[in-house]
Design an enzyme around this catalytic site. Structure first.
Site, PDB file in Angstrom:
ATOM      1  N   ARG A 261       0.831  -1.204   0.000  1.00  0.00           N
ATOM      2  CA  ARG A 261       0.000   0.000   0.000  1.00  0.00           C
ATOM      3  C   ARG A 261       0.867   1.255   0.000  1.00  0.00           C
ATOM      4  NH1 ARG A 261      -4.964  -1.839   4.055  1.00  0.00           N
ATOM      5  NH2 ARG A 261      -5.385  -3.752   2.873  1.00  0.00           N
ATOM      6  N   ARG A 276       1.772   1.398  10.450  1.00  0.00           N
ATOM      7  CA  ARG A 276       1.361   1.764   9.098  1.00  0.00           C
ATOM      8  C   ARG A 276       2.569   1.611   8.186  1.00  0.00           C
ATOM      9  NH1 ARG A 276      -3.088   4.421   7.539  1.00  0.00           N
ATOM     10  NH2 ARG A 276      -3.554   4.872   9.713  1.00  0.00           N
ATOM     11  N   GLU A 348      -6.624  -1.311  14.493  1.00  0.00           N
ATOM     12  CA  GLU A 348      -7.466  -2.101  13.592  1.00  0.00           C
ATOM     13  C   GLU A 348      -6.639  -3.242  12.989  1.00  0.00           C
ATOM     14  OE1 GLU A 348      -9.239   0.256  10.474  1.00  0.00           O
ATOM     15  OE2 GLU A 348      -9.237  -1.509   9.165  1.00  0.00           O
ATOM     16  N   SER A 351     -10.881  -5.774   8.987  1.00  0.00           N
ATOM     17  CA  SER A 351     -12.130  -5.151   8.559  1.00  0.00           C
ATOM     18  C   SER A 351     -12.938  -6.243   7.901  1.00  0.00           C
ATOM     19  CB  SER A 351     -11.859  -4.055   7.530  1.00  0.00           C
ATOM     20  OG  SER A 351     -11.631  -2.826   8.146  1.00  0.00           O
ATOM     21  N   ARG A 389       0.256  -5.371  12.978  1.00  0.00           N
ATOM     22  CA  ARG A 389      -0.429  -4.861  14.165  1.00  0.00           C
ATOM     23  C   ARG A 389      -0.705  -5.978  15.165  1.00  0.00           C
ATOM     24  NH1 ARG A 389      -4.556  -0.641  11.131  1.00  0.00           N
ATOM     25  NH2 ARG A 389      -2.900   0.644  10.245  1.00  0.00           N
TER      26      ARG A 389
END
Length: 423
Positions: A261, A276, A348, A351, A389
């Site tokens: 990403r 991130r 997070e 999702s 994470r």
RNA sequence: GGAGGGGUGCCCGAGCGGUCGAAGGGGCCGGUCUUGAAAACCGGUAGAGGUUUCGGCCUCUCGCGGGUUCGAAUCCCGCCCCCUCCGCCA
């Protein structure tokens, strides 16, 4: 993508979804193009019908060697020119319409709460408790570097900011978690797949990353290929263009992949550590289901993802995203957020989204049972879970006063029985 | 990367530029026959879109996109994919 029928019949619901999702799609323009497209289509099809009939007649006349054939031919030629002219306009209309349609976000499910952003999300449950420490818990970058299992400076040296090097037991832990989560998914009935990390534009469009999120993707310009931001893309597209037998559903896939990403627009956010990053590992869960099953399958998929955290003894909460925080393609989504003591906040790690038929319509993914007409499948996915994470939560939750990190029981067999990571 | 061959309906497979959305076979579904089944025979068996007095009617689709033509599965160009051989390589 939404069907034109739906937009035509529910323009208000679509406008509201666009506004709530902070999107800029032009619904009125779509409606106008649609109506102009249909009137042109009716016109050109009538002319084509006439030409087709005329051409058959030409064939018949020529066989009989009648000279009317030449006259009819030239009349059909004129008709053909007219058809070509209208078709040119039609193609332009269609192209603009298709382009706009691909940029209209999915409409949130009725059960999705109102809200403008993350603060509107609703906690539906939480599991476990925040661990307590007799010392000031450290952040994973300190723990990891002290243990020699994470090396951020060298990652930056070879690639740049936003990359991670795992070393020794760090690399081993990464591999162990991947195997552990895949095994868990397999037990829950998911079929493991290994897929390409480079996909074409059609696949990226199928799941909804393109055309809207082009700037978030790594692209190989020379080959028109994109690095996947999630295994969702190749795995969901596995059945693109297919019409599946209803009995074959639900299809449940789990897939480990690296994810890439660009994180454009999030510079300056989460700059330290690996919260991130531009490249990370993830185990993804994907389901292709019948329309009527998707709500229940969504709950089940979320539970499957939560089980990863439960089994590792990590405190988390599950949030039902509000309309304003829902992503472009999702109709309904649960975020699973794991507690990271060193950060003092939830992160997070998954999702879990139900896209309903939004992705299926884009990629032409259908199913049919018995005599009924083919219908679009519903697609769902969720991480089970994202690794960096998870590792952050693991290191920060299980850190000890002496700097070592205890490993949760279920993970030990995957690390040759190792109980703790110490320097 | 080079040379050659090929992509047709659920599958196999045919298809002089004209009535071909496509022969034939297989499969599947329904029916006849049968105590039942098989066999045999008969019928059916794509998708998308437009329009509709909801009976239909029309358009498009033979890998994809363009072109030639009154008319293209059939001819021409580009692209994609598959196969064979050579080269290269993990």
């Amino acid at each position: 993508m939404l069907s034109l029928d739906f937009i035509r019949e529910n323009p208000e619901a679509v406008r509201r979804a666009v506004a709530d999702k902070h999107d800029a799609a032009d619904v009125d323009r779509i409606l106008a193009l649609d109506s102009s497209r249909r009137s042109k289509l009716t016109e050109v099809e009538a002319l084509k019908a006439e030409r087709n009939a005329g051409s058959k007649e030409v064939g018949r006349l020529m066989k009989e060697k009648r000279d009317e054939a030449e006259k009819l031919k030239s009349r059909m030629k004129e008709l053909g020119d007219k058809v070509a002219a209208i078709e040119k306009e039609l193609a332009a209309t269609q192209e603009e319409l298709d382009g706009l349609l691909l940029r209209v976000p999915n409409v949130p499910d009725d059960s999705v709460p109102a809200g403008a952003g993350a603060e509107g999300n609703v906690e539906v449950r939480s599991w476990g408790q925040k661990p307590e420490f007799s010392f000031q818990p450290k952040a994973h970058w300190d723990i990891g570097e002290a243990l020699g299992i994470l090396d951020f400076p060298r990652a930056t040296k070879i690639s740049g900011h936003g990359f991670t090097v795992f070393k020794g037991l760090g690399a081993r832990l990464e591999r162990a978690l991947i195997a552990y989560m895949l095994d868990l998914a397999a037990k829950a009935g998911y079929t493991e797949v290994a897929v390409p990390y480079l996909v074409n534009r059609a696949s990226m469009t199928g799941t909804g990353q393109l055309p809207k999120l082009e700037e978030d993707m790594y692209k190989l310009a020379a080959d028109e290929l994109y690095l996947i931001p999630t295994a969702e893309v190749p795995v969901t597209n596995l059945h693109a263009g297919e019409t599946l037998q209803a009995e074959a559903l639900p299809l449940k896939y789990c897939c480990y992949s690296a994810c890439f990403r660009r994180e454009a627009g999030s510079y300056g956010k989460d700059t330290r550590g690996m919260i991130r990053v531009h490249q990370f590992d993830k185990v993804e869960l994907v389901k292709i289901v019948r329309e009527e099953d998707s709500p229940a399958e969504h709950e089940a998929l979320t539970a499957d993802a939560e089980r990863v955290l439960q089994s590792l003894g990590l405190h988390y909460r599950t949030m039902l995203l509000c309309r304003g925080d829902l992503s472009f393609a999702a109709a309904r989504c649960y975020d699973i957020e794991v507690w990271a003591p060193g950060q003092g906040r939830f992160l997070e790690v998954s999702s879990c989204s139900n896209f309903r038929d939004f992705q299926a319509r884009r990629m032409g993914l259908k199913y049919k049972d018995g005599q009924s007409k083919p219908r679009f499948c519903h697609t769902l996915n969720g991480s089970g879970t994202a690794l960096p994470r998870l590792v952050v939560a693991l290191l920060e939750t299980y850190q000890q006063a002496d700097g070592s990190v205890l490993l949760p029981e279920p993970l030990r067999p995957y690390l040759g029985g190792l109980e703790r990571i110490k320097s």
